[in-house]
Design a protein around this motif. Structure first.
Motif, PDB file in Angstrom:
ATOM      1  N   ARG A  62      45.414  31.448  41.994  1.00 54.14           N
ATOM      2  CA  ARG A  62      46.974  31.139  41.584  1.00 54.14           C
ATOM      3  C   ARG A  62      46.745  30.408  40.385  1.00 54.14           C
ATOM      4  O   ARG A  62      47.884  30.271  39.654  1.00 54.14           O
ATOM      5  N   THR A  63      45.735  29.590  40.139  1.00 53.48           N
ATOM      6  CA  THR A  63      45.594  28.876  39.116  1.00 53.48           C
ATOM      7  C   THR A  63      44.167  28.842  38.348  1.00 53.48           C
ATOM      8  O   THR A  63      43.497  29.379  38.891  1.00 53.48           O
ATOM      9  N   ALA A  64      44.025  28.356  37.012  1.00 54.28           N
ATOM     10  CA  ALA A  64      42.735  28.359  36.362  1.00 54.28           C
ATOM     11  C   ALA A  64      41.980  27.408  37.082  1.00 54.28           C
ATOM     12  O   ALA A  64      42.442  26.441  37.606  1.00 54.28           O
ATOM     13  N   GLN A  82      26.272  33.000  40.596  1.00 52.52           N
ATOM     14  CA  GLN A  82      27.173  32.322  39.296  1.00 52.52           C
ATOM     15  C   GLN A  82      27.513  31.008  39.925  1.00 52.52           C
ATOM     16  O   GLN A  82      27.994  30.703  40.941  1.00 52.52           O
ATOM     17  N   GLN A  83      27.487  30.108  38.792  1.00 56.29           N
ATOM     18  CA  GLN A  83      27.974  28.585  39.058  1.00 56.29           C
ATOM     19  C   GLN A  83      28.734  28.007  38.020  1.00 56.29           C
ATOM     20  O   GLN A  83      28.504  28.185  36.722  1.00 56.29           O
ATOM     21  N   ASN A  84      30.005  27.559  38.390  1.00 55.94           N
ATOM     22  CA  ASN A  84      30.621  26.738  37.809  1.00 55.94           C
ATOM     23  C   ASN A  84      31.320  27.462  36.586  1.00 55.94           C
ATOM     24  O   ASN A  84      31.406  26.888  35.511  1.00 55.94           O
ATOM     25  N   ILE A  85      31.573  28.749  36.625  1.00 54.47           N
ATOM     26  CA  ILE A  85      32.232  29.438  35.476  1.00 54.47           C
ATOM     27  C   ILE A  85      33.861  29.235  35.449  1.00 54.47           C
ATOM     28  O   ILE A  85      34.320  29.221  36.638  1.00 54.47           O
ATOM     29  N   TYR A  86      34.110  29.167  34.242  1.00 53.63           N
ATOM     30  CA  TYR A  86      35.591  29.020  34.122  1.00 53.63           C
ATOM     31  C   TYR A  86      36.444  30.274  34.482  1.00 53.63           C
ATOM     32  O   TYR A  86      35.988  31.298  33.779  1.00 53.63           O
ATOM     33  N   VAL A  87      37.472  30.372  35.150  1.00 56.51           N
ATOM     34  CA  VAL A  87      38.331  31.785  35.322  1.00 56.51           C
ATOM     35  C   VAL A  87      39.627  31.362  35.170  1.00 56.51           C
ATOM     36  O   VAL A  87      40.109  30.138  35.749  1.00 56.51           O
ATOM     37  N   PRO A  88      40.460  32.061  34.255  1.00 58.31           N
ATOM     38  CA  PRO A  88      41.907  31.735  34.357  1.00 58.31           C
ATOM     39  C   PRO A  88      42.600  32.082  35.507  1.00 58.31           C
ATOM     40  O   PRO A  88      41.949  32.928  36.278  1.00 58.31           O
ATOM     41  N   ALA A  89      43.882  31.863  35.522  1.00 63.41           N
ATOM     42  CA  ALA A  89      44.876  32.390  36.767  1.00 63.41           C
ATOM     43  C   ALA A  89      44.962  33.471  36.697  1.00 63.41           C
ATOM     44  O   ALA A  89      44.924  34.170  35.587  1.00 63.41           O
ATOM     45  N   GLY A  90      45.068  34.363  37.728  1.00 60.31           N
ATOM     46  CA  GLY A  90      45.532  35.682  37.872  1.00 60.31           C
ATOM     47  C   GLY A  90      44.175  36.356  38.252  1.00 60.31           C
ATOM     48  O   GLY A  90      43.368  35.931  38.962  1.00 60.31           O
ATOM     49  N   THR A  91      43.764  37.636  37.764  1.00 66.11           N
ATOM     50  CA  THR A  91      42.666  38.477  38.448  1.00 66.11           C
ATOM     51  C   THR A  91      41.619  38.606  37.432  1.00 66.11           C
ATOM     52  O   THR A  91      41.731  38.777  36.291  1.00 66.11           O
TER      53      THR A  91
END
Length: 164
Positions: A62-64, A82-91
């Motif tokens: 729902r959120t980044a 994988q560790q502490n990777i940034y992902v944006p909201a969405g898929t």
């Protein structure tokens, strides 16, 4: 009957839900605080892959935030994918080409569990997740990793597939 349903809901660990009990009516609804909307292998949960194939995952939030993927292989060995990777909201499909990793499947064959650990705040610690775990030990270890974050800042979701 309502007491039985309520106890069942509580025993399933539905801490992020609301249980309403009125005479003749019991309603269980998920709270909007759940951050992870979906997490599954690209072929779907419970699908099969052969040794030597690569697997990818669809992750929706729902959120980044920051995502850590850990696995528990059929022999009970835990690993950090994988560790502490940034992902944006969405898929997001993982691994991403920019991650420069692949998830190539090797023995042992059988049920493979993978957990997505998601936080809205960048974790300040690294998870060291290697060794043999039973189901309870794996739960305790991954739960301890997110305890420093409030319920609105963290979510954990598990999926599975089979290695043939």
């Amino acid at each position: 009957m309502n007491k039985a349903l309520l106890l069942t809901a509580l025993s399933l660990g539905l801490s992020a839900c609301t249980v309403s009990v009125r005479p003749g009516v019991t309603v269980v609804s998920a709270a909007q605080a759940n951050l992870i909307q979906n997490f599954q292998p690209s072929r779907g949960e419970g699908s099969s892959y052969f040794v030597g194939e690569s697997v990818s995952f669809r992750f929706s939030s729902r959120t980044a935030g920051y995502l850590t993927l850990v696995s528990l292989d059929p022999n009970g060995r835990g690993n950090v994918l994988q560790q502490n990777i940034y992902v944006p909201a969405g898929t997001t499909v993982l691994p991403r080409p920019s991650d420069r990793v692949t998830f190539d499947l090797t023995p042992p064959r059988g049920l493979q569990r993978v957990r997505a650990i998601f936080t809205t705040v960048r974790p300040t610690t690294q998870i060291v997740f290697s060794g043999q775990y039973d189901r309870g030990g794996w739960n305790t270890y991954t739960d301890s990793y997110v305890q420093g974050y409030g319920p609105e800042q963290r979510d954990v979701y598990e999926t599975f597939f089979y290695i043939r």
